[in-house]
Scaffold this motif. Sequence first.
Motif, PDB file in Angstrom:
ATOM      1  N   SER A  22       0.916   3.928   7.773  1.00  0.00           N
ATOM      2  CA  SER A  22      -0.334   4.476   8.325  1.00  0.00           C
ATOM      3  C   SER A  22      -1.477   3.461   8.349  1.00  0.00           C
ATOM      4  O   SER A  22      -2.510   3.708   8.967  1.00  0.00           O
ATOM      5  N   SER A  23      -1.332   2.337   7.654  1.00  0.00           N
ATOM      6  CA  SER A  23      -2.437   1.392   7.582  1.00  0.00           C
ATOM      7  C   SER A  23      -2.611   0.650   8.903  1.00  0.00           C
ATOM      8  O   SER A  23      -1.641   0.161   9.485  1.00  0.00           O
TER       9      SER A  23
ATOM     10  N   TYR B   4       0.814  -1.221   0.000  1.00  0.00           N
ATOM     11  CA  TYR B   4       0.000   0.000   0.000  1.00  0.00           C
ATOM     12  C   TYR B   4       0.846   1.269   0.000  1.00  0.00           C
ATOM     13  O   TYR B   4       0.445   2.306  -0.538  1.00  0.00           O
ATOM     14  N   GLU B   5       2.036   1.190   0.612  1.00  0.00           N
ATOM     15  CA  GLU B   5       2.900   2.384   0.644  1.00  0.00           C
ATOM     16  C   GLU B   5       3.421   2.741  -0.740  1.00  0.00           C
ATOM     17  O   GLU B   5       3.859   3.876  -0.976  1.00  0.00           O
TER      18      GLU B   5
ATOM     19  N   VAL C 163      -6.171   3.361   5.816  1.00  0.00           N
ATOM     20  CA  VAL C 163      -4.918   3.921   5.299  1.00  0.00           C
ATOM     21  C   VAL C 163      -5.095   5.443   5.254  1.00  0.00           C
ATOM     22  O   VAL C 163      -6.188   5.933   4.957  1.00  0.00           O
TER      23      VAL C 163
ATOM     24  N   THR D  42      -0.096   7.753  -0.334  1.00  0.00           N
ATOM     25  CA  THR D  42      -0.398   7.179   0.978  1.00  0.00           C
ATOM     26  C   THR D  42       0.701   7.539   1.963  1.00  0.00           C
ATOM     27  O   THR D  42       1.875   7.661   1.603  1.00  0.00           O
TER      28      THR D  42
END
Length: 251
Positions: free
Chosen positions: A228-229, A207-208, A244, A224
């Motif tokens: 943070s997720s 995701y990053e 996220v 993103t």
Amino acid sequence: GSAFSSRLEKSAMTDYWIVTAPYDRTAEIEWAKLEQKTRRDNDLSVNYRFKIPDLRVGTMDQLYALADDFVKIDLTVESIFRKFDRQLIDLTGKDEPPQIDGKPLDAYVTNFKWDEQKFPITRSLRELTDRINNEVQGLDEGLKKRTGEYSSIKNQLAALQRRDQGNLLVRDLTPFVREEHDVQTESLTTLYVAVPRFSTKEWLAKYEGLTVTVGDRPEAVHYTVPRSSQGPLHEDSEYALFTVVLFRRFV
């Protein structure tokens, strides 16, 4: 109409005939003859008086004109009756004969009484025909309105059930989210993501690296916030819920 007859036959497994006969002296004498010939002498039928009052027929020309209208009105009434019948079956899930004023169809027909309050016999046959037609049309409009209201409520109920019983893609997420999960600032906002359960490791690993192209810039921009997720906040049989944090300017 044939729709009415077919439902009568289904309700009582009996053929119903509506018979009109001329008489020389009185209707009572003719009725007695019919009873004698068909029921007492030959046991052909059970007879009922279909009591229609003496109506203001008018002239033969008026009657001929009405006869043409009767065909159209009969087809309209039959169509509307069938519509009511289908709606009743859809609502109850049962293909059973409907009732009229709390009575089975066969009981209603064999004990028929003219409603003089609604259809006064002092009115002409044309006026009575128009009144009956308007009454049926009003019932049809009422059915359309009620059917629309029912469909709306049914859809709302289905939506509520999806919110409470569906998977994370469709249900309300409020029960699973706490204040500390939600980051909202001038530059940051939180997105809630339903990730397939078999892809949770891939989500956390990648995701990053999510990027977006902005304007004419040749390079992609990460949108993103790293690390943070959070999650899974909740899991069902198909999905896991993650958060996220995104840079607001990319939302």
